[in-house]
Design a protein around this motif. Sequence first.
Motif, short mmCIF file in Angstrom:
data_model
loop_
_atom_site.label_atom_id
_atom_site.label_comp_id
_atom_site.label_asym_id
_atom_site.label_seq_id
_atom_site.Cartn_x
_atom_site.Cartn_y
_atom_site.Cartn_z
N TYR A 68 41.92 48.17 106.87
CA TYR A 68 40.48 47.93 106.80
C TYR A 68 40.12 46.87 105.75
O TYR A 68 39.27 46.01 105.99
N SER A 96 38.45 43.09 106.92
CA SER A 96 37.06 42.87 106.54
C SER A 96 36.86 41.50 105.89
O SER A 96 35.72 41.05 105.71
N GLU A 112 34.07 50.07 111.12
CA GLU A 112 34.37 49.42 109.85
C GLU A 112 34.13 47.91 109.98
O GLU A 112 34.34 47.33 111.04
#
Length: 330
Positions: free
Chosen positions: A114, A118, A150
């Motif tokens: 994640y 990102s 996410e």
Amino acid sequence: MNVRHISVRRQAFTLIELLVVIAIIAVLIGLLLPAVQKVRDAAARAQCQNNLKQVGLGLMNYESTYGTFPVGDNRDETGGPYTDWKASILPFLEQQNVANMYNFQLDYNNPANYAAISQQIKIYNCPSTPNQPRQDTTPDEGKAFNGGTEPRGISDYWGVNAMETWIPTVGNCVGAFPAFNSYQIGNDFDPSRVGVLCRIGSGQTRILMITDGTSNTFMVAESAGRPFSYGPGFKSTGMLNPGEGGWADPNGEFKIKGSDPTTGALKPHGAPNNTCSMNCNNTSEMYSFHTAGCNLLFADGSVHFIAQSASLCVIGSLATRAGGEVPMSY
């Protein structure tokens, strides 16, 4: 001797004169603004082309190191990590810090990745695209589908992994594809219609496998604007769901299909009026926010701006690595 002082009264502008001056200034501004906009558009397009050249260098360096281009995307065919070529070339784009965060042994949407996915990778974003900076927080999908929202850093550049089977039957495309009779209908891995950055089921592409010629085959195209949905005339039609905009998301890669030039509709697939090759739909189709065309990265590392008037069969022929087509002008 008497000196007479004569005072001269200065006259102010009349209302009419003032209005005339304002009108002239307005006309000059009206003439200047389009010129300024053109300069800005040209600068953004040049930066976009430079981004793709850097991506091309990354792909070439990957090929030089490993002997093949990276897997375009892995969608369950081998059971390997669910990931995308843009993750694979991070070390070759001076993005080693992000590469160090990314676990290449895990699916891109694994929670352990994640933090990496990102990250906004500047080189993957075209400056002409609105809503900068963007992240995709729509539900993800795929082998490790968990409906996660996410944040995922966006890409405007995507690999074309194949040409759809029906394109040789559209308009002036008839007869332009010598291998058409051998196409396996519905087979995404037919070697005569897959692209350079193909799905893992077609294997990884070596330079010698690009028999159509590296200068006649493109491997990356703009499909900009995700996770927002856009149609003809840069018209926004809301949010895609799923957005398929994250740079590590293999679902973002696409086949050349064609869409309706009036509505931008992709379905029904293979409809006779789905003749638009670009800038009609950014859902797995070529799309940019430049005027009248898209940038394409070719397998020789060159970048070309292709006019949106290019026919679907020309774009289709340029997408295959070994289709055997006679090179068409664009």
